[in-house]
Write a protein that holds these residues in place. Structure first.
Motif, PDB file in Angstrom:
ATOM      1  N   CYS A  19       0.858  -1.094  -0.021  1.00 15.46           N
ATOM      2  CA  CYS A  19      -0.050   0.004   0.181  1.00 15.46           C
ATOM      3  C   CYS A  19       0.799   1.170   0.011  1.00 15.46           C
ATOM      4  O   CYS A  19       1.885   1.359   0.878  1.00 15.46           O
ATOM      5  CB  CYS A  19      -0.684  -0.039   1.108  1.00 15.46           C
ATOM      6  N   HIS A  27       1.056   3.358   3.250  1.00 18.50           N
ATOM      7  CA  HIS A  27       1.629   2.723   4.319  1.00 18.50           C
ATOM      8  C   HIS A  27       2.733   3.411   5.379  1.00 18.50           C
ATOM      9  O   HIS A  27       2.657   3.210   6.504  1.00 18.50           O
ATOM     10  CB  HIS A  27       1.965   1.110   4.411  1.00 18.50           C
ATOM     11  N   CYS A  65       0.964   5.855   7.389  1.00 23.76           N
ATOM     12  CA  CYS A  65      -0.458   5.378   8.024  1.00 23.76           C
ATOM     13  C   CYS A  65      -0.399   5.245   9.609  1.00 23.76           C
ATOM     14  O   CYS A  65       0.635   4.418   9.980  1.00 23.76           O
ATOM     15  CB  CYS A  65      -0.995   4.254   7.121  1.00 23.76           C
ATOM     16  N   TYR A 123      -1.274   1.217  10.515  1.00 22.72           N
ATOM     17  CA  TYR A 123      -0.259   0.209   9.591  1.00 22.72           C
ATOM     18  C   TYR A 123      -0.234  -1.107  10.201  1.00 22.72           C
ATOM     19  O   TYR A 123      -0.135  -1.092  11.497  1.00 22.72           O
ATOM     20  CB  TYR A 123       0.955   0.809   9.549  1.00 22.72           C
ATOM     21  N   CYS A 131       0.634  -4.477   5.040  1.00 23.83           N
ATOM     22  CA  CYS A 131       0.438  -3.234   4.317  1.00 23.83           C
ATOM     23  C   CYS A 131       1.545  -3.079   3.497  1.00 23.83           C
ATOM     24  O   CYS A 131       1.395  -2.480   2.201  1.00 23.83           O
ATOM     25  CB  CYS A 131      -0.042  -2.177   5.127  1.00 23.83           C
TER      26      CYS A 131
END
Length: 322
Positions: free
Chosen positions: A288, A291, A294, A297, A301
């Motif tokens: 992702c 991530h 994030c 997390y 991810c």
């Protein structure tokens, strides 16, 4: 069931990065748009939001055929726009128009307003001067300007009036879709609501479809039926406007909305502060793309890219944590 006007399927646009002056060698690619899929229904406004550099404007330029698609397909009324040529290509260009951000640079200062609006009509239709003049007057009145303004130059109008002229020009060929690229961000706050209401009224009268590209979440909420949220070339969430604002599922969408001005001064919300900077589209992180920043997390991810899946009717999200 809504009828689909435009459908993007796994669309990518990579800009090559080269090295050397004589024997240029490609050393990488900027992944401006990297595999996005969405639909726009007839008569609706589809909003596309995200930080600067996320790929919103590149997406609009692909739809307008101002950039060539690296891979993927865009269908318009069921036809692949990358395969159009001749008469069909000319028809498509008339069916999809644009209103750009800056009303000061998007209108030729050397042409009278009547000539600016009439130009697409003259190029595409064999009409006599009287019919063209009548159409120009009709379009000026549609956008709330006097018909005798056709004799004036753009510098004789205010910023809000110039954007109305740009809207009139975009409507000249009765398009099915108008791409609105930050249509009010260059205008004074006091004028923005007037232009947004004008665009809404025109949609009600003509049934035209809008693709609205903006970073101002209040503008997007006010105008859009559905909204797509982009981050670093990817669509991370798509939902109806009210649903997205009341129930954001992706952490990035939650952070965006937390930073937006509340609709009422008494509304209290906790702002989510994201660490670090947006990664480079030249070398995006694995898994992702959000991530590294994030707050939800998980190890997976960083390992696998989450697909965009429908969590509930009409609400799509690409996240391992939802």
């Amino acid at each position: 069931m809504s009828e689909i006007l435009l459908e993007a399927m796994d669309v990518k646009k990579h800009f090559p990065v080269t090295k050397g002056l004589v024997l240029m060698k490609q050393v990488g690619a900027i992944k401006a748009v990297d595999g996005i899929s969405f639909t726009i229904n007839k008569g609706e406004t589809f909003g596309l939001v995200g930080e600067s550099g996320c790929g919103k404007t590149t997406t609009s330029r692909l739809i307008l055929l101002l950039e060539s698609i690296t891979s993927g397909t865009i269908f318009f009324n069921g036809k692949d726009i990358t395969q159009l040529s001749g008469t069909e290509l000319k028809k498509y260009r008339g069916s999809v128009q644009a209103v750009f951000q800056d009303p000061y640079s998007s209108l030729s200062p050397r042409m009278r307003v009547g000539g600016i609006i009439a130009e697409p009509i003259v190029v595409n239709h064999a009409l006599d001067k009287k019919a063209v003049k009548e159409r120009v007057a009709e379009l000026l009145e549609l956008v709330g300007l006097r018909s005798d303004g056709a004799e004036l130059y753009p510098h004789e109008f205010s910023g809000g009036q110039r954007q109305r002229i740009a809207v009139a020009r975009a409507l000249a060929l009765n398009p099915s879709l108008i791409v609105l690229d930050e249509p009010v961000s260059a205008l004074d706050v006091s004028i923005r609501a007037q232009v947004m209401n004008l665009l809404h009224d025109i949609q009600q009268k003509t049934g035209v479809t809008y693709l609205l590209i903006a970073h101002d979440l209040a503008v997007v909420k006010h105008m859009s039926n559905r909204i797509g949220v982009m981050y670093l070339g990817k669509l991370v969430e798509i939902a109806e406007s009210e649903e997205l604002y009341s129930n954001p599922l992706h952490p990035y969408t939650q952070a965006l909305l937390s930073a937006a001005l509340p609709s009422h001064p008494d509304d209290q919300r906790e702002e989510i502060i994201l660490p670090g900077e947006v990664p480079s589209p030249l070398n995006p992180p694995p898994g992702c793309r959000f991530h590294p920043r994030c707050f939800q997390y998980k190890p997976e991810c960083a390992e696998s890219e989450p697909p965009l899946i429908e969590i509930k009717s009409g609400h799509w999200v690409a996240c391992h944590t939802t």
